[in-house]
Scaffold this active site. Structure first.
Site, PDB file in Angstrom:
ATOM      1  CB  CYS A  83      -1.001   0.047   1.112  1.00  0.00           C
ATOM      2  SG  CYS A  83      -1.769  -1.320   1.527  1.00  0.00           S
ATOM      3  CB  CYS A  86     -28.335  -5.852  15.456  1.00  0.00           C
ATOM      4  SG  CYS A  86     -28.316  -4.720  16.710  1.00  0.00           S
TER       5      CYS A  86
END
Lengths: 262, 106
Positions: A77, A223
């Site tokens: 990177c 969730c």
């Protein structure tokens, strides 16, 4: 006949006007508050401690990965982007964002993988893998203290609307929407726990329950399962859309990655 | 080798008590968890943590499966003279992770 047609056209025009104005300036339902405000004092202390915060282990790992060569050309990177503290300072605040090349809204994890596959010619990391979490945490850490600033206009608008629809859609055996808890009952109690607003400005987070780092999508899936609904796979467009809506919903909340949650 | 973080003050006066902190990335599987297929995940823990200062062992901890993931230790040692502070974590399968820092004593 003519008047009916004209009325229909006028009605359609009005609808478009309403839809148009909504997309341009949606109203946030409540004053946004970071989930940090709902934490126990012990967890707040842990999050604030830059050494003991377990999330920093992933940030460290991300820092190694930033400069680690990958792919046939042996590039990293860093080869293109240089120092992350400079080039990646505010990047995490902008994601999820519209990608013209992909023709859809993508999140930070997907952008990392796009870079890996497209530029480094390396294999993409699995969603929720240690490496992807580490690099996402490292990049988000660079933006710590900056306000979230996602774009919901233009081509991202459709994605945003889908995300909003997801947020208010009741689902699962318990027939609850995200808003049922995190908007209507934020600050109330569920058993011994305080219900937070469900803001995602600290993600990826170190979650006590998981004993590890987790992405936004893992949290969404968790969730969804909690209301006994079938979760979507991490990295799915439904969750990216929801992530975009959630980021916007947090308004200008400051990024606090790596956050600690219970 | 798992990722570890240590914190040793760079400088200290002789006789000072200095705080040492150490953290390591490890799942510390206790053997009571199941994967998505319902199979038990076997115990996977770090069994020993040792800290040595200037060649002498100053702390040895035996870890058990009840500890949470990414174990974190914080303790004090008395600075006597300049020397390395070495940390060693031993995994149950014998994998050893080391990290070290030098404590300058003035």
């Amino acid at each position: 006949m003519k008047s009916v047609g004209a009325r229909a056209v006028a009605g359609l025009g009005l609808c478009l006007l309403i839809a148009g104005s909504r997309a341009a300036e949606p109203v946030r339902p409540q004053q946004a508050q970071s989930d940090y405000a709902y934490l126990s004092p012990a967890l707040r202390t842990l999050q604030d401690d830059d050494f003991a915060n377990p999330g920093m282990l992933w940030v460290d790992r991300g820092q190694q990965l930033w400069s680690e060569a990958a792919g046939p050309a042996g590039q990293s990177c860093q080869s293109c982007h240089g120092a992350a503290s400079v080039s990646m300072r505010a990047v995490a605040t902008r994601y999820p964002a519209w990608s013209p090349a992909m023709g859809r809204v993508i999140n930070l994890e997907q952008q990392i993988n796009r870079c890996r596959v497209g530029r480094l010619k390396a294999a993409a990391w699995d969603y929720e893998s240690e490496e992807l979490l580490a690099l996402t945490a490292y990049l988000s850490r660079q933006a710590r203290g900056l306000p979230v600033d996602v774009r919901i206009d233009g081509p991202a608008g459709l994605s945003f609307e889908r995300g909003r629809a997801f947020f208010y859609q009741r689902r699962g055996q318990l027939n609850l929407s995200c808003a049922s808890c995190h908007e209507q009952h934020a600050g109330s109690h569920l058993g011994a726990e305080t219900i937070p607003q469900g803001q995602i400005n600290g993600f990826p987070v170190y979650r006590e329950l998981w004993q590890t780092m987790g992405s936004t999508h893992r949290m969404f899936a968790w969730c969804n399962e909690a209301v006994r609904a079938e979760p979507y796979p991490p990295g799915s467009q439904d969750y990216v859309d929801l992530e975009l809506f959630e980021r916007w919903r947090g308004g200008g909340l400051l990024i606090e990655t790596p956050a600690v949650r219970r | 080798m798992p990722n570890s973080r240590i914190k040793v003050p760079e400088q200290a006066k002789a006789g000072d008590k200095v705080e040492i902190r150490a953290l390591i990335m490890h799942p510390m599987e206790n053997g009571f968890n199941f994967d998505s297929q319902g199979t038990t995940i076997p115990v996977h823990i770090i069994t020993d943590f040792v800290c040595a200062y200037d060649g002498a062992e100053v702390l040895r901890v035996q870890l058990q499966p009840g500890l949470s993931a990414n174990p974190y230790f914080s303790f004090y040692l008395t600075a006597t003279r300049t020397g390395p502070v070495n940390f060693t974590w031993t995994d149950q399968d014998g994998t050893i992770t080391t990290n070290s820092a030098t404590l300058q004593v003035t």
